[in-house]
Scaffold this motif. Structure first.
Motif, PDB file in Angstrom:
ATOM      1  N   ILE A  16     -58.503   7.681   4.917  1.00 16.58           N
ATOM      2  CA  ILE A  16     -58.484   6.221   5.065  1.00 16.58           C
ATOM      3  C   ILE A  16     -59.635   5.736   5.944  1.00 16.58           C
ATOM      4  O   ILE A  16     -60.257   4.717   5.662  1.00 16.58           O
ATOM      5  CB  ILE A  16     -57.103   5.717   5.564  1.00 16.58           C
ATOM      6  CG1 ILE A  16     -57.112   4.191   5.561  1.00 16.58           C
ATOM      7  CG2 ILE A  16     -56.722   6.280   6.920  1.00 16.58           C
ATOM      8  CD1 ILE A  16     -55.774   3.558   5.489  1.00 16.58           C
ATOM      9  N   GLN A  20     -62.746   3.308   4.897  1.00 15.00           N
ATOM     10  CA  GLN A  20     -63.078   2.082   5.643  1.00 15.00           C
ATOM     11  C   GLN A  20     -64.556   2.097   6.046  1.00 15.00           C
ATOM     12  O   GLN A  20     -65.238   1.082   5.947  1.00 15.00           O
ATOM     13  CB  GLN A  20     -62.167   1.953   6.869  1.00 15.00           C
ATOM     14  CG  GLN A  20     -60.721   1.609   6.498  1.00 15.00           C
ATOM     15  CD  GLN A  20     -59.771   1.596   7.688  1.00 15.00           C
ATOM     16  OE1 GLN A  20     -60.148   1.934   8.802  1.00 15.00           O
ATOM     17  NE2 GLN A  20     -58.527   1.220   7.445  1.00 15.00           N
ATOM     18  N   ARG A  23     -66.631   1.164   3.165  1.00 11.90           N
ATOM     19  CA  ARG A  23     -66.585  -0.281   2.878  1.00 11.90           C
ATOM     20  C   ARG A  23     -67.582  -1.012   3.786  1.00 11.90           C
ATOM     21  O   ARG A  23     -68.255  -1.939   3.348  1.00 11.90           O
ATOM     22  CB  ARG A  23     -65.159  -0.802   3.083  1.00 11.90           C
ATOM     23  CG  ARG A  23     -64.966  -2.261   2.695  1.00 11.90           C
ATOM     24  CD  ARG A  23     -65.063  -2.440   1.191  1.00 11.90           C
ATOM     25  NE  ARG A  23     -65.080  -3.832   0.776  1.00 11.90           N
ATOM     26  CZ  ARG A  23     -66.187  -4.481   0.394  1.00 11.90           C
ATOM     27  NH1 ARG A  23     -67.351  -3.876   0.411  1.00 11.90           N
ATOM     28  NH2 ARG A  23     -66.132  -5.737   0.011  1.00 11.90           N
ATOM     29  N   TYR A  60     -63.837  -7.498   8.476  1.00 14.30           N
ATOM     30  CA  TYR A  60     -63.450  -6.159   8.068  1.00 14.30           C
ATOM     31  C   TYR A  60     -63.572  -5.168   9.223  1.00 14.30           C
ATOM     32  O   TYR A  60     -62.713  -4.304   9.408  1.00 14.30           O
ATOM     33  CB  TYR A  60     -64.285  -5.683   6.876  1.00 14.30           C
ATOM     34  CG  TYR A  60     -63.675  -4.450   6.262  1.00 14.30           C
ATOM     35  CD1 TYR A  60     -62.527  -4.556   5.494  1.00 14.30           C
ATOM     36  CD2 TYR A  60     -64.200  -3.194   6.493  1.00 14.30           C
ATOM     37  CE1 TYR A  60     -61.914  -3.432   4.968  1.00 14.30           C
ATOM     38  CE2 TYR A  60     -63.595  -2.053   5.966  1.00 14.30           C
ATOM     39  CZ  TYR A  60     -62.455  -2.179   5.202  1.00 14.30           C
ATOM     40  OH  TYR A  60     -61.842  -1.076   4.696  1.00 14.30           O
TER      41      TYR A  60
ATOM     42  N   TYR B  69     -45.087   7.940   6.170  1.00 14.51           N
ATOM     43  CA  TYR B  69     -46.550   7.769   6.114  1.00 14.51           C
ATOM     44  C   TYR B  69     -47.119   7.926   7.521  1.00 14.51           C
ATOM     45  O   TYR B  69     -46.643   7.261   8.454  1.00 14.51           O
ATOM     46  CB  TYR B  69     -46.866   6.383   5.531  1.00 14.51           C
ATOM     47  CG  TYR B  69     -48.322   6.027   5.509  1.00 14.51           C
ATOM     48  CD1 TYR B  69     -49.237   6.786   4.781  1.00 14.51           C
ATOM     49  CD2 TYR B  69     -48.801   4.908   6.199  1.00 14.51           C
ATOM     50  CE1 TYR B  69     -50.573   6.453   4.762  1.00 14.51           C
ATOM     51  CE2 TYR B  69     -50.137   4.561   6.171  1.00 14.51           C
ATOM     52  CZ  TYR B  69     -51.030   5.337   5.450  1.00 14.51           C
ATOM     53  OH  TYR B  69     -52.357   5.000   5.431  1.00 14.51           O
ATOM     54  N   PHE B  71     -49.742   6.941   9.075  1.00 15.17           N
ATOM     55  CA  PHE B  71     -50.503   5.892   9.762  1.00 15.17           C
ATOM     56  C   PHE B  71     -49.756   4.561   9.828  1.00 15.17           C
ATOM     57  O   PHE B  71     -50.365   3.489   9.789  1.00 15.17           O
ATOM     58  CB  PHE B  71     -51.864   5.703   9.088  1.00 15.17           C
ATOM     59  CG  PHE B  71     -52.677   6.967   9.017  1.00 15.17           C
ATOM     60  CD1 PHE B  71     -52.868   7.746  10.143  1.00 15.17           C
ATOM     61  CD2 PHE B  71     -53.243   7.384   7.825  1.00 15.17           C
ATOM     62  CE1 PHE B  71     -53.606   8.923  10.083  1.00 15.17           C
ATOM     63  CE2 PHE B  71     -53.993   8.553   7.751  1.00 15.17           C
ATOM     64  CZ  PHE B  71     -54.170   9.328   8.888  1.00 15.17           C
ATOM     65  N   ASN B 113     -59.649  -6.285   0.174  1.00 13.12           N
ATOM     66  CA  ASN B 113     -59.997  -5.101   0.981  1.00 13.12           C
ATOM     67  C   ASN B 113     -58.749  -4.325   1.399  1.00 13.12           C
ATOM     68  O   ASN B 113     -58.719  -3.096   1.342  1.00 13.12           O
ATOM     69  CB  ASN B 113     -60.733  -5.521   2.260  1.00 13.12           C
ATOM     70  CG  ASN B 113     -62.218  -5.697   2.030  1.00 13.12           C
ATOM     71  OD1 ASN B 113     -62.819  -5.036   1.181  1.00 13.12           O
ATOM     72  ND2 ASN B 113     -62.830  -6.598   2.774  1.00 13.12           N
ATOM     73  N   HIS B 117     -58.111  -0.579   0.013  1.00 11.31           N
ATOM     74  CA  HIS B 117     -58.395   0.497   0.959  1.00 11.31           C
ATOM     75  C   HIS B 117     -57.177   0.949   1.749  1.00 11.31           C
ATOM     76  O   HIS B 117     -56.848   2.125   1.757  1.00 11.31           O
ATOM     77  CB  HIS B 117     -59.548   0.113   1.878  1.00 11.31           C
ATOM     78  CG  HIS B 117     -60.801  -0.164   1.108  1.00 11.31           C
ATOM     79  ND1 HIS B 117     -61.692   0.825   0.795  1.00 11.31           N
ATOM     80  CD2 HIS B 117     -61.266  -1.290   0.522  1.00 11.31           C
ATOM     81  CE1 HIS B 117     -62.669   0.317   0.065  1.00 11.31           C
ATOM     82  NE2 HIS B 117     -62.432  -0.968  -0.112  1.00 11.31           N
ATOM     83  N   ASP B 118     -56.490  -0.008   2.411  1.00 10.46           N
ATOM     84  CA  ASP B 118     -55.386   0.409   3.281  1.00 10.46           C
ATOM     85  C   ASP B 118     -54.123   0.737   2.488  1.00 10.46           C
ATOM     86  O   ASP B 118     -53.470   1.739   2.744  1.00 10.46           O
ATOM     87  CB  ASP B 118     -55.081  -0.685   4.314  1.00 10.46           C
ATOM     88  CG  ASP B 118     -56.301  -0.987   5.171  1.00 10.46           C
ATOM     89  OD1 ASP B 118     -57.213  -0.139   5.207  1.00 10.46           O
ATOM     90  OD2 ASP B 118     -56.346  -2.066   5.792  1.00 10.46           O
ATOM     91  N   ASP B 121     -53.959   3.932   0.358  1.00  8.98           N
ATOM     92  CA  ASP B 121     -53.830   5.178   1.112  1.00  8.98           C
ATOM     93  C   ASP B 121     -52.376   5.658   1.218  1.00  8.98           C
ATOM     94  O   ASP B 121     -52.129   6.848   1.300  1.00  8.98           O
ATOM     95  CB  ASP B 121     -54.435   4.999   2.503  1.00  8.98           C
ATOM     96  CG  ASP B 121     -54.622   6.323   3.224  1.00  8.98           C
ATOM     97  OD1 ASP B 121     -55.458   7.125   2.761  1.00  8.98           O
ATOM     98  OD2 ASP B 121     -53.928   6.567   4.224  1.00  8.98           O
TER      99      ASP B 121
END
Lengths: 159, 150
Positions: A16, A20, A23, A60, B69, B71, B113, B117-118, B121
């Motif tokens: 992850i 990031q 990105r 971000y 999970y 995280f 985003n 991305h998050d 995961d």
């Protein structure tokens, strides 16, 4: 400078976080591309676009830093406060660039270069510093040298 | 420009995908309020958006916690950060400031985003956990059926 090309050497091994970082690299490359197009056209008319990318980059990055700091906190990383300070300095740097851009200062590829250099240096030094501990504490992954030691012991005793 | 829902925004957990889709609808509502130059419309849609997003976050957080999970805390922190941001925009809007355009941009970029991305995961861990749970239920009802009709 050239576009930032992501490669394995920048990976921390925490998916992850690696995503990031990639990105962020995309945003920096976007700034690079816009300013490159600007140089060709010699118009300086892409400032609005750069401003928008910078705003997204700030957003971000702030979110990424919050995520990363939470991991370090959970893993009891002893250098958390130093790392936080570096994060704050970087956020300050981008915000400053954004403000200068808003005041009409011409943005060039120098801007992308500054961001690029900062990110590479940060990943390769400070981030690599916390990665092992986070992997161990949160993901239950044994550190490199420990794995080697186990492998060596296994091969020694079970030849 | 409104945000179009497309398969590249899907994470493959239907319940989450439909919640994300609904958030996209609300974000497009913010965009419409901007086009209509209507502050009243903005405040209304913003209220609904915040309400819905908070329950979505709570649902998602319990799902990832349940699945183990690794995280969770970091993911929650990012949710909290976003919530504070949107609430700050809401305050400014209530005070009469024109924040709609900036807000619409922030919402779109942030959600895309975050999903890509998050959220992506945690998909593997959550799906595996859901499959396990389904299997447990099936075995249970299987043995119950067996006892009854065996």
């Amino acid at each position: 400078m050239t576009r930032f090309v992501w490669s394995e050497e920048f990976e921390l091994g925490i998916d992850i976080i690696d995503h990031q970082h990639q990105r962020i690299v995309e945003y920096i490359n976007q700034i690079y591309d816009i300013s490159a197009a600007d140089l060709d056209a010699a118009t300086g008319e892409n400032t609005a676009e750069i401003k928008q990318v910078l705003a997204s980059l700030v957003d971000y990055t702030v979110s990424h830093f919050a995520f990363e700091e939470a991991l370090m906190e959970e893993a009891d990383y002893p250098e958390l406060s130093e790392h936080q300070l570096v994060h704050r300095q970087f956020t300050g740097l981008i915000e400053n660039l954004k403000a200068r851009c808003e005041q009409g200062e011409e943005v060039s590829q120098k801007l992308a270069a500054v961001l690029q250099q900062w990110l590479i240096q940060h990943i390769m030094t400070e981030d690599k510093g916390y990665a092992e501990l986070v992997k161990q504490q949160l993901l239950g992954i044994e550190p490199e040298q420990h794995r080697h030691w186990v492998a060596e012991a296994v091969s020694r005793y079970f030849q | 420009m409104s945000l179009q829902w497309s398969s590249d925004l899907e994470i493959g957990i239907p319940v989450i995908d439909s919640q994300h889709q609904r958030i996209v609808d609300y974000i497009n509502g913010v965009e419409r309020a901007h086009q209509h130059h209507s502050q009243a419309e903005l405040l209304e849609v913003l209220d609904e958006l915040i309400d819905y997003t908070l329950s979505h976050f709570a649902f998602e957080e319990s799902l990832i916690e349940e699945a183990g999970y690794p995280f969770c805390k970091a993911h929650k922190k990012v949710h909290a950060l976003f919530t504070r941001r949107i609430q700050a925009y809401q305050q400014s809007a209530k005070a009469g400031e024109d924040v709609t355009e900036e807000l619409a941009h922030t919402l779109k970029t942030w959600l895309v985003n975050h999903i890509k991305h998050d959220d992506r995961d945690y998909t593997g861990v959550v799906k595996a956990n859901m499959n396990e749970a389904t299997k447990r239920v099936k075995t249970k009802s299987g043995s119950w059926m067996a006892r009854l009709f065996g």
